[in-house]
Design a protein around this motif. Structure first.
Motif, PDB file in Angstrom:
ATOM      1  N   ARG A 108       0.835  -1.215   0.000  1.00 60.68           N
ATOM      2  CA  ARG A 108       0.000   0.000   0.000  1.00 60.68           C
ATOM      3  C   ARG A 108       0.861   1.254   0.000  1.00 60.68           C
ATOM      4  O   ARG A 108       0.570   2.225  -0.702  1.00 60.68           O
ATOM      5  N   SER A 109       1.924   1.233   0.793  1.00 57.53           N
ATOM      6  CA  SER A 109       2.836   2.377   0.846  1.00 57.53           C
ATOM      7  C   SER A 109       3.502   2.608  -0.511  1.00 57.53           C
ATOM      8  O   SER A 109       3.590   3.739  -0.980  1.00 57.53           O
ATOM      9  N   PHE A 110       3.956   1.518  -1.138  1.00 55.11           N
ATOM     10  CA  PHE A 110       4.583   1.640  -2.458  1.00 55.11           C
ATOM     11  C   PHE A 110       3.599   2.219  -3.472  1.00 55.11           C
ATOM     12  O   PHE A 110       3.943   3.067  -4.276  1.00 55.11           O
ATOM     13  N   LYS A 111       2.353   1.739  -3.418  1.00 54.53           N
ATOM     14  CA  LYS A 111       1.340   2.214  -4.363  1.00 54.53           C
ATOM     15  C   LYS A 111       1.026   3.689  -4.126  1.00 54.53           C
ATOM     16  O   LYS A 111       0.952   4.475  -5.070  1.00 54.53           O
ATOM     17  N   LYS A 112       0.866   4.059  -2.871  1.00 49.94           N
ATOM     18  CA  LYS A 112       0.526   5.442  -2.519  1.00 49.94           C
ATOM     19  C   LYS A 112       1.611   6.418  -2.988  1.00 49.94           C
ATOM     20  O   LYS A 112       1.314   7.497  -3.491  1.00 49.94           O
ATOM     21  N   LYS A 113       2.859   6.025  -2.857  1.00 49.96           N
ATOM     22  CA  LYS A 113       3.981   6.896  -3.222  1.00 49.96           C
ATOM     23  C   LYS A 113       4.438   6.693  -4.669  1.00 49.96           C
ATOM     24  O   LYS A 113       5.430   7.262  -5.085  1.00 49.96           O
ATOM     25  N   ASN A 114       3.726   5.839  -5.414  1.00 49.69           N
ATOM     26  CA  ASN A 114       4.084   5.533  -6.795  1.00 49.69           C
ATOM     27  C   ASN A 114       5.502   4.953  -6.896  1.00 49.69           C
ATOM     28  O   ASN A 114       6.204   5.150  -7.874  1.00 49.69           O
ATOM     29  N   THR A 115       5.919   4.249  -5.863  1.00 49.41           N
ATOM     30  CA  THR A 115       7.262   3.672  -5.784  1.00 49.41           C
ATOM     31  C   THR A 115       7.490   2.604  -6.836  1.00 49.41           C
ATOM     32  O   THR A 115       8.620   2.390  -7.261  1.00 49.41           O
ATOM     33  N   LEU A 116       6.447   1.934  -7.263  1.00 47.93           N
ATOM     34  CA  LEU A 116       6.609   0.803  -8.175  1.00 47.93           C
ATOM     35  C   LEU A 116       6.660   1.213  -9.643  1.00 47.93           C
ATOM     36  O   LEU A 116       6.789   0.364 -10.512  1.00 47.93           O
ATOM     37  N   TYR A 117       6.591   2.508  -9.930  1.00 52.95           N
ATOM     38  CA  TYR A 117       6.663   2.966 -11.316  1.00 52.95           C
ATOM     39  C   TYR A 117       7.986   2.512 -11.940  1.00 52.95           C
ATOM     40  O   TYR A 117       9.056   2.738 -11.388  1.00 52.95           O
ATOM     41  N   ASN A 118       7.905   1.846 -13.080  1.00 52.90           N
ATOM     42  CA  ASN A 118       9.075   1.335 -13.809  1.00 52.90           C
ATOM     43  C   ASN A 118       9.865   0.281 -13.039  1.00 52.90           C
ATOM     44  O   ASN A 118      11.061   0.143 -13.234  1.00 52.90           O
ATOM     45  N   LYS A 119       9.221  -0.436 -12.147  1.00 53.07           N
ATOM     46  CA  LYS A 119       9.887  -1.497 -11.400  1.00 53.07           C
ATOM     47  C   LYS A 119       9.099  -2.790 -11.540  1.00 53.07           C
ATOM     48  O   LYS A 119       7.895  -2.777 -11.712  1.00 53.07           O
ATOM     49  N   GLN A 120       9.794  -3.886 -11.458  1.00 55.01           N
ATOM     50  CA  GLN A 120       9.170  -5.202 -11.445  1.00 55.01           C
ATOM     51  C   GLN A 120       8.970  -5.603  -9.984  1.00 55.01           C
ATOM     52  O   GLN A 120       9.778  -5.249  -9.124  1.00 55.01           O
TER      53      GLN A 120
END
Length: 90
Positions: free
Chosen positions: A68-80
């Motif tokens: 949820r934290s990764f999604k909220k901060k858009n951390t997963l953009y361009n990552k697998q």
């Protein structure tokens, strides 16, 4: 040559060490976080190409909260992202 950077997130050190050793032997640069709080620190400070995490992560920031934290901060953009678990249900 650029080496792919992988972050392993797992509260079970033994499992993470086996995976880390194999990935490093294959030429990857690997970092390890024992809990969600450390994973967030690494993701804020370092470029990671692939996240491999235990979906049943324990700690103050568990696996679901970390995602949820990764999604909220858009951390997963361009990552697998790869999620695994030794449990039969999450």
């Amino acid at each position: 040559m650029r080496h792919e950077r992988i972050l392993i997130i797992d509260s079970e050190a033994r499992s993470a060490e086996v995976l880390k050793t194999r990935l490093e032997a294959a030429g990857f640069l690997v970092q390890y976080a024992r809990d969600g709080a450390r994973a967030i620190e690494i993701m804020n400070d370092d470029w990671i190409d692939l996240i491999v995490m235990d979906g049943s992560l324990k700690g103050t920031v568990n696996g679901t909260e970390l995602l949820r934290s990764f999604k909220k901060k858009n951390t997963l953009y361009n990552k697998q992202l790869g999620v695994y678990s030794g449990k039969t249900s999450l």
